[in-house]
Design a protein around this motif. Structure first.
Motif, PDB file in Angstrom:
ATOM      1  N   SER A   1       0.772   5.976  11.276  1.00 17.35           N
ATOM      2  CA  SER A   1       1.191   4.569  11.212  1.00 17.35           C
ATOM      3  C   SER A   1       0.856   3.961   9.859  1.00 17.35           C
ATOM      4  CB  SER A   1       0.540   3.761  12.343  1.00 17.35           C
ATOM      5  OG  SER A   1      -0.861   3.677  12.176  1.00 17.35           O
ATOM      6  N   MET A   2      -0.308   4.308   9.301  1.00 15.01           N
ATOM      7  CA  MET A   2      -0.700   3.767   8.000  1.00 15.01           C
ATOM      8  C   MET A   2       0.109   4.390   6.864  1.00 15.01           C
ATOM      9  SD  MET A   2      -4.860   3.413   8.448  1.00 15.01           S
ATOM     10  CE  MET A   2      -5.068   2.757   6.793  1.00 15.01           C
ATOM     11  N   ALA A   3       0.606   5.613   7.087  1.00 13.95           N
ATOM     12  CA  ALA A   3       1.375   6.294   6.046  1.00 13.95           C
ATOM     13  C   ALA A   3       2.873   6.038   6.140  1.00 13.95           C
ATOM     14  CB  ALA A   3       1.107   7.803   6.112  1.00 13.95           C
ATOM     15  N   LEU A   4       3.326   5.316   7.182  1.00 20.55           N
ATOM     16  CA  LEU A   4       4.766   5.116   7.389  1.00 20.55           C
ATOM     17  C   LEU A   4       5.487   4.560   6.160  1.00 20.55           C
ATOM     18  CD1 LEU A   4       5.148   3.811  11.061  1.00 20.55           C
ATOM     19  CD2 LEU A   4       5.845   6.015  10.143  1.00 20.55           C
ATOM     20  N   PRO A   5       4.987   3.474   5.553  1.00 21.46           N
ATOM     21  CA  PRO A   5       5.710   2.951   4.384  1.00 21.46           C
ATOM     22  C   PRO A   5       5.835   3.981   3.259  1.00 21.46           C
ATOM     23  CG  PRO A   5       4.144   1.324   5.207  1.00 21.46           C
ATOM     24  CD  PRO A   5       3.841   2.611   5.919  1.00 21.46           C
ATOM     25  N   THR A   6       4.764   4.730   3.004  1.00 25.45           N
ATOM     26  CA  THR A   6       4.793   5.734   1.933  1.00 25.45           C
ATOM     27  C   THR A   6       5.748   6.870   2.260  1.00 25.45           C
ATOM     28  OG1 THR A   6       2.478   5.227   1.439  1.00 25.45           O
ATOM     29  CG2 THR A   6       3.362   7.281   0.551  1.00 25.45           C
TER      30      THR A   6
ATOM     31  N   LEU B   1     -11.144   5.819   5.759  1.00 29.20           N
ATOM     32  CA  LEU B   1     -10.931   7.158   5.227  1.00 29.20           C
ATOM     33  C   LEU B   1      -9.447   7.422   5.011  1.00 29.20           C
ATOM     34  CD1 LEU B   1     -11.793  10.046   4.506  1.00 29.20           C
ATOM     35  CD2 LEU B   1     -11.714  10.577   6.962  1.00 29.20           C
ATOM     36  N   THR B   2      -8.625   7.020   5.989  1.00 28.19           N
ATOM     37  CA  THR B   2      -7.177   7.225   5.886  1.00 28.19           C
ATOM     38  C   THR B   2      -6.606   6.497   4.685  1.00 28.19           C
ATOM     39  OG1 THR B   2      -6.999   7.468   8.282  1.00 28.19           O
ATOM     40  CG2 THR B   2      -4.979   6.973   7.081  1.00 28.19           C
ATOM     41  N   GLY B   3      -7.009   5.242   4.527  1.00 24.76           N
ATOM     42  CA  GLY B   3      -6.520   4.468   3.391  1.00 24.76           C
ATOM     43  C   GLY B   3      -6.905   5.098   2.069  1.00 24.76           C
ATOM     44  N   TRP B   4      -8.153   5.565   1.983  1.00 22.81           N
ATOM     45  CA  TRP B   4      -8.610   6.214   0.744  1.00 22.81           C
ATOM     46  C   TRP B   4      -7.822   7.489   0.472  1.00 22.81           C
ATOM     47  CZ3 TRP B   4     -11.064  10.985  -0.064  1.00 22.81           C
ATOM     48  CH2 TRP B   4     -11.555  11.184  -1.358  1.00 22.81           C
ATOM     49  N   LEU B   5      -7.574   8.285   1.510  1.00 24.37           N
ATOM     50  CA  LEU B   5      -6.819   9.526   1.346  1.00 24.37           C
ATOM     51  C   LEU B   5      -5.399   9.249   0.861  1.00 24.37           C
ATOM     52  CD1 LEU B   5      -7.897  11.563   4.516  1.00 24.37           C
ATOM     53  CD2 LEU B   5      -8.415  12.126   2.136  1.00 24.37           C
ATOM     54  N   ILE B   6      -4.710   8.303   1.512  1.00 22.41           N
ATOM     55  CA  ILE B   6      -3.316   8.010   1.169  1.00 22.41           C
ATOM     56  C   ILE B   6      -3.207   7.426  -0.237  1.00 22.41           C
ATOM     57  CG2 ILE B   6      -1.293   6.619   1.760  1.00 22.41           C
ATOM     58  CD1 ILE B   6      -2.179   6.824   4.692  1.00 22.41           C
ATOM     59  N   ASP B   7      -4.087   6.479  -0.551  1.00 24.35           N
ATOM     60  CA  ASP B   7      -4.000   5.807  -1.850  1.00 24.35           C
ATOM     61  C   ASP B   7      -4.375   6.719  -3.010  1.00 24.35           C
ATOM     62  OD1 ASP B   7      -3.168   3.499  -0.612  1.00 24.35           O
ATOM     63  OD2 ASP B   7      -5.156   2.571  -0.572  1.00 24.35           O
ATOM     64  N   ASN B   8      -5.294   7.642  -2.774  1.00 21.90           N
ATOM     65  CA  ASN B   8      -5.798   8.462  -3.871  1.00 21.90           C
ATOM     66  C   ASN B   8      -5.255   9.886  -3.900  1.00 21.90           C
ATOM     67  OD1 ASN B   8      -8.123   6.769  -5.234  1.00 21.90           O
ATOM     68  ND2 ASN B   8      -8.365   6.475  -3.033  1.00 21.90           N
ATOM     69  N   HIS B   9      -4.792  10.391  -2.750  1.00 24.16           N
ATOM     70  CA  HIS B   9      -4.353  11.786  -2.699  1.00 24.16           C
ATOM     71  C   HIS B   9      -2.974  11.959  -2.069  1.00 24.16           C
ATOM     72  CE1 HIS B   9      -8.348  13.032  -4.015  1.00 24.16           C
ATOM     73  NE2 HIS B   9      -8.852  12.203  -3.117  1.00 24.16           N
ATOM     74  N   GLY B  10      -2.288  10.861  -1.739  1.00 26.27           N
ATOM     75  CA  GLY B  10      -0.953  10.962  -1.180  1.00 26.27           C
ATOM     76  C   GLY B  10      -0.954  11.199   0.322  1.00 26.27           C
TER      77      GLY B  10
ATOM     78  N   THR C   1       0.343   0.222  16.966  1.00 24.31           N
ATOM     79  CA  THR C   1      -0.157   0.914  15.782  1.00 24.31           C
ATOM     80  C   THR C   1       0.949   1.240  14.781  1.00 24.31           C
ATOM     81  OG1 THR C   1       0.004   3.034  16.966  1.00 24.31           O
ATOM     82  CG2 THR C   1      -2.127   1.930  16.965  1.00 24.31           C
ATOM     83  N   MET C   2       2.210   1.147  15.201  1.00 24.42           N
ATOM     84  CA  MET C   2       3.316   1.338  14.267  1.00 24.42           C
ATOM     85  C   MET C   2       3.747   0.024  13.623  1.00 24.42           C
ATOM     86  SD  MET C   2       5.752   4.141  16.178  1.00 24.42           S
ATOM     87  CE  MET C   2       6.749   4.446  14.720  1.00 24.42           C
ATOM     88  N   LEU C   3       3.778  -1.052  14.409  1.00 29.12           N
ATOM     89  CA  LEU C   3       4.323  -2.319  13.919  1.00 29.12           C
ATOM     90  C   LEU C   3       3.333  -3.080  13.036  1.00 29.12           C
ATOM     91  CD1 LEU C   3       6.096  -3.569  17.185  1.00 29.12           C
ATOM     92  CD2 LEU C   3       7.193  -2.717  15.106  1.00 29.12           C
ATOM     93  N   LEU C   4       2.053  -3.075  13.408  1.00 27.54           N
ATOM     94  CA  LEU C   4       1.082  -3.887  12.677  1.00 27.54           C
ATOM     95  C   LEU C   4       0.965  -3.495  11.198  1.00 27.54           C
ATOM     96  CD1 LEU C   4      -0.870  -6.237  12.957  1.00 27.54           C
ATOM     97  CD2 LEU C   4      -2.675  -4.593  13.540  1.00 27.54           C
ATOM     98  N   PRO C   5       0.838  -2.195  10.851  1.00 24.95           N
ATOM     99  CA  PRO C   5       0.732  -1.872   9.425  1.00 24.95           C
ATOM    100  C   PRO C   5       2.006  -2.179   8.638  1.00 24.95           C
ATOM    101  CG  PRO C   5       0.909   0.131  10.739  1.00 24.95           C
ATOM    102  CD  PRO C   5       0.673  -0.998  11.689  1.00 24.95           C
ATOM    103  N   MET C   6       3.155  -2.119   9.294  1.00 26.18           N
ATOM    104  CA  MET C   6       4.396  -2.422   8.587  1.00 26.18           C
ATOM    105  C   MET C   6       4.456  -3.895   8.206  1.00 26.18           C
ATOM    106  SD  MET C   6       7.085  -0.017  10.699  1.00 26.18           S
ATOM    107  CE  MET C   6       8.400  -0.214   9.492  1.00 26.18           C
ATOM    108  N   ILE C   7       3.853  -4.751   9.027  1.00 28.95           N
ATOM    109  CA  ILE C   7       3.765  -6.176   8.692  1.00 28.95           C
ATOM    110  C   ILE C   7       2.739  -6.393   7.574  1.00 28.95           C
ATOM    111  CG2 ILE C   7       2.880  -8.385   9.531  1.00 28.95           C
ATOM    112  CD1 ILE C   7       4.297  -7.965  12.107  1.00 28.95           C
ATOM    113  N   ALA C   8       1.537  -5.838   7.757  1.00 31.51           N
ATOM    114  CA  ALA C   8       0.435  -6.122   6.838  1.00 31.51           C
ATOM    115  C   ALA C   8       0.656  -5.532   5.449  1.00 31.51           C
ATOM    116  CB  ALA C   8      -0.870  -5.591   7.426  1.00 31.51           C
TER     117      ALA C   8
ATOM    118  N   ALA D   1      -2.977   1.071   1.786  1.00 28.59           N
ATOM    119  CA  ALA D   1      -3.402   1.728   3.019  1.00 28.59           C
ATOM    120  C   ALA D   1      -4.895   1.523   3.259  1.00 28.59           C
ATOM    121  CB  ALA D   1      -3.077   3.216   2.945  1.00 28.59           C
ATOM    122  N   GLU D   2      -5.682   1.573   2.177  1.00 27.80           N
ATOM    123  CA  GLU D   2      -7.122   1.371   2.323  1.00 27.80           C
ATOM    124  C   GLU D   2      -7.431  -0.072   2.709  1.00 27.80           C
ATOM    125  OE1 GLU D   2     -11.228   2.532  -0.086  1.00 27.80           O
ATOM    126  OE2 GLU D   2      -9.259   2.795  -1.031  1.00 27.80           O
ATOM    127  N   GLY D   3      -6.679  -1.005   2.163  1.00 31.06           N
ATOM    128  CA  GLY D   3      -6.881  -2.404   2.507  1.00 31.06           C
ATOM    129  C   GLY D   3      -6.527  -2.706   3.954  1.00 31.06           C
TER     130      GLY D   3
END
Length: 503
Positions: free
Chosen positions: A48-53, A168-177, A297-304, A320-322
């Motif tokens: 869900s956090m990686a959906l936009p990316t 952890l997820t946000g850090w992984l996505i933002d820094n390592h894809g 868990t899918m809709l909330l990160p797409m808004i934020a 993603a980390e934010g």
């Protein structure tokens, strides 16, 4: 053959000499199982956090299929895994599912196309049967006095991963894809598989059962056909031949499965057990609990994570980390809800009203977020409220099942619930995103969105209201559960040291 009365079978499936209290090995076993099931939760969270990316990378608006493929494969696999667990042991099948999910994570990590990514996610869906295998295994090998609390803790989590995971997820996505989340899953599953093998006993219960491959093909193909039609109908056109072929073909396969289930001696899903009121209503309620969780868990990160500068009336432009500050309360309060459920059930409080309370709380969370999502502080609070309701719902379902079915039917009956726990989260997001893609795509040029598909503010209001309505229906279904749960009657028949079932 000799019929064994219920009193001859220990209530938790283990010998009378088993310890009646917590031991260090039991604690390590429970922690290992909790961590595995939190990997299932994290799989939702990370995707869900990686959906936009991911959507921007693959230039696709079919992001719902990242979850749908995962859950659809889990729904199809669940009954087969349940049968195999009855035949060969729940611990053994749990470890097989962990290994398959690890392979799926590897495929996703190296995927060169969106189709390959979806295939990897589908195989990772073997995590879904781990849910019912885990609490059925707990029922069989844990001391009776510890079962209610252990099951509640296992299904709602202990916060060991759920709270720090968003950061952890946000850090992984933002820094390592986005690929880094799949490597993390691969490593985590490999470690947990070893821990479970070392700390958890095998269930002594076995039953004689045959595998209904025809039923699996009919049911899986039917669900897949309907989902494809609903997902691609807005693109192809609702009256297009392809849409109608998938829709009608899928419906025909489901009907064929129902006919087959009534005629096959040992069907994939025992319709006679499923139609029992406590089992049926618990199963449907479980579907709504898990479906609602998937939608939130899918809709909330797409808004934020949508940039406010685009002027769509929502969004904070978070990385993603934010976003982790929104996700962490869901895990934390989910843990609290599960512990509350376990403690109350241990004190003889019925789980049915707590399930209703959980669903009502989740529906209220959807509604308020839908009408007011322009304040970060409010969204953080609402995420926690939703998480508490989610924790109550997650923990209520297995406790209701344990009350409704005897140990000998735990794996096969729980697999029925597993189908609904997978099918509803697969179907509801596809329906919601079909509505969004059909009527609420924001009219923005690709250079402004980075190739990602964004939706209007009215679209998200509609999506959250649909979600609130679906969750409210689940609460009504839970209200219809009987006040006193009567356990399904069955005769256990000893055959060569195994247990065959007749009901």
């Amino acid at each position: 053959m000799v019929t064994v009365p219920d009193s001859a079978v220990p209530p938790s499936g283990h010998s009378a000499a088993a310890p009646e209290r917590w031991t260090p090995r039991l604690v390590f076993s429970l922690v290992s199982i909790v961590l595995l099931l939190e990997m299932l939760t994290i799989s939702y969270l990370m995707i869900s956090m990686a959906l936009p990316t991911i959507a921007a990378h693959y230039q696709t608006n079919q992001v719902a299929w990242l979850l749908t493929a995962f859950l659809l494969f889990g729904a199809v696999a669940a009954p087969l895994v349940g049968r195999l667990a009855d035949l060969h042991g729940k611990r053994r099948m749990l470890l097989v599912c962990v290994a398959g999910a690890a392979l799926g994570s590897l495929i996703s990590a190296v995927a060169g196309s969106y189709g390959m990514l979806i295939a990897g996610r589908a195989l990772t869906g073997l995590l879904v049967p781990c849910l019912f295998l885990s609490y059925s295994l707990i029922r069989d090998v844990f001391p009776p006095r510890t079962v209610a609390l252990a099951v509640s803790v296992a299904t709602s989590g202990m916060g060991l991963i759920a709270i720090p995971a968003p950061f952890l997820t946000g850090w992984l996505i933002d820094n390592h894809g986005f690929r880094s989340i799949f490597w993390f899953a691969l490593i985590g599953l490999a470690v947990l598989g070893v821990l479970i093998a070392l700390t958890t006993d095998e269930s002594p219960l076995r039953s004689k059962a045959r595998l209904d491959f025809v039923g699996a093909i009919l049911l899986g193909g039917g669900i897949a056909g309907v989902l494809v039609a609903v997902s691609f109908g807005p693109t192809w056109g609702w009256t297009d031949a392809k849409t109608l072929t998938y829709l009608l073909g899928g419906a025909a396969l489901v009907v064929g499965w129902l006919v087959s289930a009534r005629t096959v001696r040992e069907p994939l899903i025992d319709v006679d057990v499923l139609r029992r009121r406590p089992v049926l209503l618990t199963t449907i309620s479980a579907g709504f609990v898990y479906g609602a969780s998937a939608l939130f868990t899918m809709l909330l990160p797409m808004i934020a994570m949508t940039p406010a500068i685009l002027g769509l009336g929502y969004g904070f432009g978070l990385t993603a980390e934010g976003y982790a500050v929104f996700q962490a309360p869901i895990g934390a309060m989910g843990m609290v809800g599960g512990l509350v459920m376990g403690l109350l059930v241990s004190r003889k409080v019925r789980p049915q009203p707590l399930l209703v309370a959980g669903l009502v709380t989740m529906a209220a969370g959807f509604f308020v977020v839908g009408v007011a999502h322009d304040s970060k502080g409010l969204l953080v609070v609402l995420a926690g409220v939703f998480g508490f309701g989610q924790g109550l719902g997650y923990a209520a379902v297995p406790n209701l099942l344990i009350a409704a079915v005897p140990p000998q039917l735990q794996a096969s009956t729980a697999s029925i619930v597993g189908v609904f726990q997978s099918a509803f989260p697969a179907i509801l997001p596809v329906i919601v995103f079909a509505v969004l893609n059909n009527s609420y795509v924001a009219p923005l040029p690709p250079e402004m969105t980075g190739g990602a598909v964004l939706y209007t503010n009215d679209g998200y209001l509609t999506a959250f209201l649909i979600s609130a309505g679906a969750t409210a229906i689940g609460a009504v279904v839970a209200l219809m559960l009987p006040r006193t749960i009567q356990q399904v009657e069955t005769d256990a028949v000893a055959v060569d040291g195994s247990v065959a079932l007749a009901h």
